[in-house]
Design an enzyme around this catalytic site. Structure first.
Site, mmCIF file in Angstrom:
data_model
loop_
_atom_site.group_PDB
_atom_site.id
_atom_site.type_symbol
_atom_site.label_atom_id
_atom_site.label_comp_id
_atom_site.label_asym_id
_atom_site.label_seq_id
_atom_site.Cartn_x
_atom_site.Cartn_y
_atom_site.Cartn_z
ATOM 1 N N PRO A 2 -29.356 20.151 -4.017
ATOM 2 C CA PRO A 2 -30.466 21.004 -3.635
ATOM 3 C C PRO A 2 -31.773 20.548 -4.264
ATOM 4 C CG PRO A 2 -28.829 22.213 -4.923
ATOM 5 C CD PRO A 2 -28.544 20.781 -5.068
ATOM 6 N N GLU A 3 -32.821 20.603 -3.481
ATOM 7 C CA GLU A 3 -34.178 20.349 -3.954
ATOM 8 C C GLU A 3 -34.907 21.692 -3.959
ATOM 9 O OE1 GLU A 3 -35.900 16.966 -1.892
ATOM 10 O OE2 GLU A 3 -33.925 16.280 -1.304
ATOM 11 N N ARG A 112 -18.761 18.764 -6.949
ATOM 12 C CA ARG A 112 -18.665 17.565 -7.802
ATOM 13 C C ARG A 112 -18.751 17.881 -9.290
ATOM 14 N NH1 ARG A 112 -22.672 13.233 -5.187
ATOM 15 N NH2 ARG A 112 -21.943 11.984 -6.951
#
Length: 274
Positions: A2-3, A112
């Site tokens: 996410p940005e 992850r």
DNA sequence: CCGATCCTGATA
DNA sequence: TATCAGGATCGG
């Protein structure tokens, strides 16, 4: 993953649902995600406090708690914060921390497991370097065209590298940087100090535009991003270069190119961008 | 400055 | 089986 637009989408969704609720219990099933203290201490210090609000700076989220300590979160590549009314709505794989509230639950999910949570002082510096050293947030008034021009002037690093440096400007990541540089007509590898004042102004506008468009569309979902309600974003439909290597530029038809820069996939139109 | 590293999972 | 992935940090 996410940005800024994805993190802000999550923030605004969960804040409405967790604000003013008491943390009644915390379950940490992957203790190494808590970076600066033990899971036991994290749980004992925070249990019983009230979540007063959720703020964001760059790609960090800050859960403001009523006691002297609060929670700082970075989602890294695949992290997400989810809210559920009923236990089990999102239970299952990749949920590593569960905050049980007076009503509902806040889940930290991460495929992850590269993300991190920190126990930090509720006021003042956090002691977390990445957070304390953040540059101006990319959608705040503190980030200006003049400021961008000044920080580009001071280095010969590639312009993309500077924009991804969170100590210079906070919140831009690999997708939105490529999109903004395309709109500004600047190649990602151009040396930063070669960007003119006029181009810097155009780049500032492009950054502002792509981030706000991303926000309006609930973020970009290519692989893993889901918001606080489990929904995917829709901004991927607006991407002009990211992930489009080998296909024609939407403006001029030239084939979009792909190179590696600092280990990150980099997409640009060799004709539209100079 | 470059690459390795922390991880899991999807896709070529 | 190998490569790639929205991030950030570290060492050489």
């Amino acid at each position: 993953m996410p940005e800024l637009p994805e993190v802000e989408t999550i923030r605004s969704f969960i804040e409405k649902r967790v604000q003013h609720k008491v943390i009644t219990a915390i379950d940490v099933s992957l203790p190494r995600l808590i970076r600066n203290t033990t899971a036991e201490n994290f749980v004992s210090v925070l249990t019983g406090t009230t979540i007063e609000g959720v703020s964001r700076r760059g790609k960090y989220l800050f859960l403001h708690c009523s006691g002297p300590s609060s929670v700082l979160v970075h989602l890294r590549m695949t992290g997400s914060l989810l809210y559920e009314d009923q236990p089990g709505a999102f239970s299952g794989r990749a949920v590593h921390v569960v905050f049980s509230l007076t009503e509902g639950r806040l889940l930290y999910r991460d495929i992850r497991t590269l993300g991190c949570l920190w126990l930090v002082p509720s006021e003042g510096p956090t002691g977390i370097k990445g957070y304390d050293n953040l540059g101006p947030d990319a959608i705040s008034p503190a980030f200006t065209a003049e400021g961008l021009y000044r920080l580009l002037k001071e280095t010969s690093r590639p312009v993309k590298t500077v924009l991804l440096d969170q100590t210079k400007v906070a919140g831009i990541g690999n997708i939105y940087v490529d999109e903004a540089l395309f709109r500004a007509g600047i190649r990602p590898l151009r040396r930063a100090h070669r960007v003119t004042k006029k181009e810097a102004a155009k780049l500032h506008e492009a950054i502002t535009d792509v981030l706000h468009e991303g926000l309006e569309h609930g973020g970009t979902t290519i692989r893993n991003f889901i918001s606080g309600n489990g929904k995917e974003g829709q901004n991927q439909e607006n991407l002009r270069v990211y992930g489009r290597e080998g296909t024609p530029c939407t403006v001029c038809g030239t084939t979009i190119e792909y190179v590696k820069l600092n280990g990150r996939g980099t997409h640009y139109c060799p004709k539209c961008q100079k």
